[in-house]
Design an enzyme around this catalytic site. Structure first.
Site, PDB file in Angstrom:
ATOM      1  N   CYS A 132      19.439  43.725   3.704  1.00 29.64           N
ATOM      2  CA  CYS A 132      20.112  43.741   5.004  1.00 29.64           C
ATOM      3  C   CYS A 132      21.480  43.073   4.905  1.00 29.64           C
ATOM      4  CB  CYS A 132      19.241  43.012   6.030  1.00 29.64           C
ATOM      5  SG  CYS A 132      20.051  42.760   7.622  1.00 29.64           S
ATOM      6  N   GLY A 146      20.890  39.823  13.902  1.00 32.65           N
ATOM      7  CA  GLY A 146      20.137  38.624  14.256  1.00 32.65           C
ATOM      8  C   GLY A 146      18.639  38.823  14.359  1.00 32.65           C
ATOM      9  N   GLU A 147      17.930  37.702  14.328  1.00 28.87           N
ATOM     10  CA  GLU A 147      16.474  37.708  14.490  1.00 28.87           C
ATOM     11  C   GLU A 147      16.178  37.230  15.915  1.00 28.87           C
ATOM     12  OE1 GLU A 147      13.447  38.602  13.124  1.00 28.87           O
ATOM     13  OE2 GLU A 147      12.841  37.697  15.009  1.00 28.87           O
ATOM     14  N   CYS A 184      21.125  51.162  10.850  1.00 29.44           N
ATOM     15  CA  CYS A 184      20.371  49.914  10.688  1.00 29.44           C
ATOM     16  C   CYS A 184      20.821  49.169   9.447  1.00 29.44           C
ATOM     17  CB  CYS A 184      18.892  50.209  10.465  1.00 29.44           C
ATOM     18  SG  CYS A 184      18.113  50.985  11.817  1.00 29.44           S
ATOM     19  N   ASN A 212      19.875  52.107   4.229  1.00 26.76           N
ATOM     20  CA  ASN A 212      21.310  52.347   4.398  1.00 26.76           C
ATOM     21  C   ASN A 212      22.082  51.444   3.462  1.00 26.76           C
ATOM     22  OD1 ASN A 212      21.271  54.305   6.536  1.00 26.76           O
ATOM     23  ND2 ASN A 212      20.454  52.668   7.806  1.00 26.76           N
ATOM     24  N   CYS A 232      21.319  49.617  20.992  1.00 27.54           N
ATOM     25  CA  CYS A 232      20.838  48.660  19.983  1.00 27.54           C
ATOM     26  C   CYS A 232      21.725  47.417  20.088  1.00 27.54           C
ATOM     27  CB  CYS A 232      20.953  49.339  18.617  1.00 27.54           C
ATOM     28  SG  CYS A 232      20.568  48.261  17.231  1.00 27.54           S
ATOM     29  N   CYS A 264      22.569  36.077  10.779  1.00 23.38           N
ATOM     30  CA  CYS A 264      21.123  35.839  10.779  1.00 23.38           C
ATOM     31  C   CYS A 264      20.826  34.773   9.745  1.00 23.38           C
ATOM     32  CB  CYS A 264      20.375  37.134  10.449  1.00 23.38           C
ATOM     33  SG  CYS A 264      18.572  36.957  10.547  1.00 23.38           S
ATOM     34  N   SER A 300      12.578  43.756  17.868  1.00 23.10           N
ATOM     35  CA  SER A 300      12.238  43.956  16.460  1.00 23.10           C
ATOM     36  C   SER A 300      12.306  42.604  15.771  1.00 23.10           C
ATOM     37  CB  SER A 300      13.241  44.927  15.828  1.00 23.10           C
ATOM     38  OG  SER A 300      13.015  45.032  14.438  1.00 23.10           O
ATOM     39  N   CYS A 344      16.710  38.645   4.294  1.00 23.17           N
ATOM     40  CA  CYS A 344      16.106  39.874   3.780  1.00 23.17           C
ATOM     41  C   CYS A 344      17.110  40.518   2.816  1.00 23.17           C
ATOM     42  CB  CYS A 344      15.752  40.814   4.929  1.00 23.17           C
ATOM     43  SG  CYS A 344      14.713  40.006   6.168  1.00 23.17           S
ATOM     44  N   GLU A 366      27.934  43.370  16.789  1.00 24.60           N
ATOM     45  CA  GLU A 366      28.021  44.798  17.052  1.00 24.60           C
ATOM     46  C   GLU A 366      26.891  45.269  17.948  1.00 24.60           C
ATOM     47  OE1 GLU A 366      30.367  46.085  13.056  1.00 24.60           O
ATOM     48  OE2 GLU A 366      28.211  46.252  13.059  1.00 24.60           O
ATOM     49  N   SER A 397       9.290  44.363  11.295  1.00 21.28           N
ATOM     50  CA  SER A 397       9.959  44.773  10.054  1.00 21.28           C
ATOM     51  C   SER A 397       9.012  44.476   8.901  1.00 21.28           C
ATOM     52  CB  SER A 397      11.263  43.985   9.889  1.00 21.28           C
ATOM     53  OG  SER A 397      12.214  44.460  10.805  1.00 21.28           O
ATOM     54  N   LEU A 398       8.220  45.469   8.567  1.00 24.79           N
ATOM     55  CA  LEU A 398       7.163  45.266   7.562  1.00 24.79           C
ATOM     56  C   LEU A 398       7.731  45.404   6.144  1.00 24.79           C
ATOM     57  CD1 LEU A 398       4.115  44.711   7.411  1.00 24.79           C
ATOM     58  CD2 LEU A 398       3.755  47.175   7.335  1.00 24.79           C
TER      59      LEU A 398
HETATM   60  N1  SAH Z   1      16.012  40.753  12.681  1.00 28.24           N
HETATM   61  C1  SAH Z   1      15.248  41.777  13.269  1.00 28.24           C
HETATM   62  C2  SAH Z   1      16.054  42.817  14.008  1.00 28.24           C
HETATM   63  C3  SAH Z   1      17.335  43.287  13.386  1.00 28.24           C
HETATM   64  S1  SAH Z   1      17.230  44.305  11.971  1.00 28.24           S
HETATM   65  C4  SAH Z   1      14.364  42.423  12.241  1.00 28.24           C
HETATM   66  O1  SAH Z   1      14.520  42.157  11.058  1.00 28.24           O
HETATM   67  O2  SAH Z   1      13.474  43.163  12.635  1.00 28.24           O
HETATM   68  C5  SAH Z   1      16.742  45.890  12.640  1.00 28.24           C
HETATM   69  C6  SAH Z   1      16.000  46.747  11.632  1.00 28.24           C
HETATM   70  O3  SAH Z   1      16.898  47.257  10.620  1.00 28.24           O
HETATM   71  C7  SAH Z   1      14.930  45.988  10.894  1.00 28.24           C
HETATM   72  O4  SAH Z   1      13.752  46.732  10.763  1.00 28.24           O
HETATM   73  C8  SAH Z   1      15.576  45.784   9.555  1.00 28.24           C
HETATM   74  O5  SAH Z   1      14.631  45.492   8.591  1.00 28.24           O
HETATM   75  C9  SAH Z   1      16.298  47.093   9.361  1.00 28.24           C
HETATM   76  N2  SAH Z   1      17.295  47.065   8.296  1.00 28.24           N
HETATM   77  C10 SAH Z   1      17.986  46.000   7.857  1.00 28.24           C
HETATM   78  N3  SAH Z   1      18.813  46.366   6.845  1.00 28.24           N
HETATM   79  C11 SAH Z   1      18.629  47.686   6.634  1.00 28.24           C
HETATM   80  C12 SAH Z   1      19.216  48.637   5.746  1.00 28.24           C
HETATM   81  N4  SAH Z   1      20.165  48.291   4.871  1.00 28.24           N
HETATM   82  N5  SAH Z   1      18.811  49.916   5.835  1.00 28.24           N
HETATM   83  C13 SAH Z   1      17.879  50.283   6.741  1.00 28.24           C
HETATM   84  N6  SAH Z   1      17.302  49.436   7.617  1.00 28.24           N
HETATM   85  C14 SAH Z   1      17.658  48.139   7.569  1.00 28.24           C
HETATM   86 FE1  SF4 Z   2      17.809  39.001   9.706  1.00 26.07          FE
HETATM   87 FE2  SF4 Z   2      16.471  41.209  10.457  1.00 26.07          FE
HETATM   88 FE3  SF4 Z   2      18.439  41.346   8.622  1.00 26.07          FE
HETATM   89 FE4  SF4 Z   2      16.125  40.172   7.997  1.00 26.07          FE
HETATM   90  S1  SF4 Z   2      16.434  42.345   8.515  1.00 26.07           S
HETATM   91  S2  SF4 Z   2      18.167  39.368   7.530  1.00 26.07           S
HETATM   92  S3  SF4 Z   2      15.589  39.203   9.923  1.00 26.07           S
HETATM   93  S4  SF4 Z   2      18.669  40.788  10.764  1.00 26.07           S
END
Ligand code: SAH
Ligand code: SF4
Length: 376
Positions: free
Chosen positions: A123, A169-170, A345, A302, A109, A116, A201, A120, A96, A223-224
């Site tokens: 996610c 994806g990462e 996100c 989200n 975006c 991925c 990111s 996490c 997407e 992504s802290l």
């Molecule tokens: N893999 C990379 C980039 C894709 S995720 C990363 O992790 O940074 C893009 C952003 O969306 C990241 O900061 C991720 O942590 C955040 N994200 C993932 N799942 C989410 C959710 N359910 N609600 C809000 N933000 C989320």
């Molecule tokens: Fe992959 Fe980023 Fe989602 Fe973590 S937050 S699972 S690194 S896409």
């Protein structure tokens, strides 16, 4: 395999590689520049339309190259103007891409992988597993398609002013393709975006952060999501490999080389998990000493089915933000965009036939040898 598969997709060639390829074919570098302009500025996918090239060159190019972005299979519009595109990546899979218009800018975006491989817990992409890396052409093709499809234009004449690798994806686990794509986003013969306006990111792949700083110091978002190792190990499991002290040291090095000198820290707000004032105080401890180089983005979690988490209340987000701001940390509580079409996100689902986990499962059963690929 058809003969099409052996031709080169020009969307995936950086300017220097296209020029080198033209040189090998005995063509002058300025011919490569002409082609780059046709492809990326005018978004032409037909060599016959490249009228300032000799007919013989056009014929030659048709034999060895093509210009093809991923196919858009779904285009959904949110009430707030956000638009989500589903792109076919073959084998029944899709990724997407999301278009987010604002007053004076428009952000795209984009995705870097089908699924991925990281896990996490908050996610939905992470829950689906990993299928494959996108190619440079598939990454650049996202911006190409968006510029072609979106009618709404900015004063610059472009549809998109900012690109963020925040889709599926990462990006730093698909490093070469992502860096090549970013190079095209920045190049004047590509999309002419500044380093400020292209953001990667990452969940924190430390060696790749350092390499990016040396090769192409574009904007960086981390992504802290947790201010201490115990909690981050749980939410962002790659933290076990690259814990906070190692990650923060890499961020400090990166802040030295990125033009605007700041790193964006993303922090998803999950009710009762990471959103207390004690967590905010830990954030102040972690980020306070480097506050000049820090911007924090609080993202309301989200929800998606089966996540087991809930979004923090508005009050808790505001309280957390205030504690950071009161301690001199630049903090923005991000609005959620496009959640009515699951374009926010972490809601990007696409369609992923997971190879990695299937392979793990097969390996556990002793069935992995000889399995080439299984698609649904
Ligand atoms: N893999 C990379 C980039 C894709 S995720 C990363 O992790 O940074 C893009 C952003 O969306 C990241 O900061 C991720 O942590 C955040 N994200 C993932 N799942 C989410 C959710 N359910 N609600 C809000 N933000 C989320
Ligand atoms: Fe992959 Fe980023 Fe989602 Fe973590 S937050 S699972 S690194 S896409």
């Amino acid at each position: 395999m058809t003969s099409t598969d052996e031709r080169i997709n020009l969307l995936g060639l950086t300017p220097s590689r296209l020029r080198a390829w033209f040189a090998e074919m005995g063509e002058k570098p300025f011919r490569a520049n002409q082609v780059l302009k046709w492809v990326h500025h005018r978004r032409v996918d037909d060599f016959d339309a490249m009228t300032d090239l000799a007919k013989s060159l056009r014929e030659k190019l048709k034999e060895v190259a093509f210009i093809r972005p991923p196919e858009v299979v779904l285009d959904q519009q949110s009430a707030d103007g956000t638009r989500k595109f589903l792109l076919d990546t073959g084998s029944g899979n899709s990724v997407e891409m999301v278009y987010i218009p604002e007053d004076d800018r428009a952000t795209l975006c984009i995705s870097s992988q089908v699924g991925c491989s990281l896990t996490c817990t908050f996610c939905s992409t992470g829950r689906q597993g990993f299928n494959r890396n996108l190619s440079t052409a598939e990454i650049v093709g996202q911006l190409w398609v968006a510029e072609r499809l979106i009618e709404q234009r900015l004063p610059t004449g472009k549809a998109i002013s900012n690109v963020v690798f925040m889709g599926m994806g990462e990006p730093l686990l698909n490093e070469q393709a992502v860096v090549d794509a970013a190079e095209l986003f920045l190049d004047d013969y590509g999309y002419g975006l500044s380093k400020r306006r292209v953001t990667i990111s990452t969940s924190g792949i430390v060696p790749a952060i350092d390499r990016l700083g040396e090769r192409l110091p574009i904007s960086l978002a981390i992504s802290l999501h947790a201010p201490n190792d115990a909690l981050r190990d749980e939410l962002v499991p790659i933290n076990e490999k690259y814990p906070l002290d190692v990650l923060m040291a890499a961020c400090d090095r990166y802040a030295e080389v990125v033009p605007h000198g700041t790193i964006l820290y993303e922090y998803v707000m999950i009710e009762g998990k990471n959103d207390s004032l004690a967590h905010a105080d830990e954030m102040v401890e972690l980020l306070g000493p480097r506050r000049e180089a820090v911007k924090v983005n609080l993202i309301p979690f989200n929800p998606f089915e089966g996540s087991g988490y809930e979004r923090s209340s508005r009050n808790r987000i505001m309280r957390f933000a205030k504690r950071l701001r009161d301690n001199g940390i630049n903090t923005v509580a991000r609005k959620t965009r496009g959640d009515d079409i699951d374009a926010a996100c972490g809601q990007l689902a696409g369609q992923v036939t997971d190879r990695s986990r299937r392979q793990d499962r097969l390996a556990k059963m002793g069935l992995d040898r000889g399995v080439v690929e299984v698609t649904r």
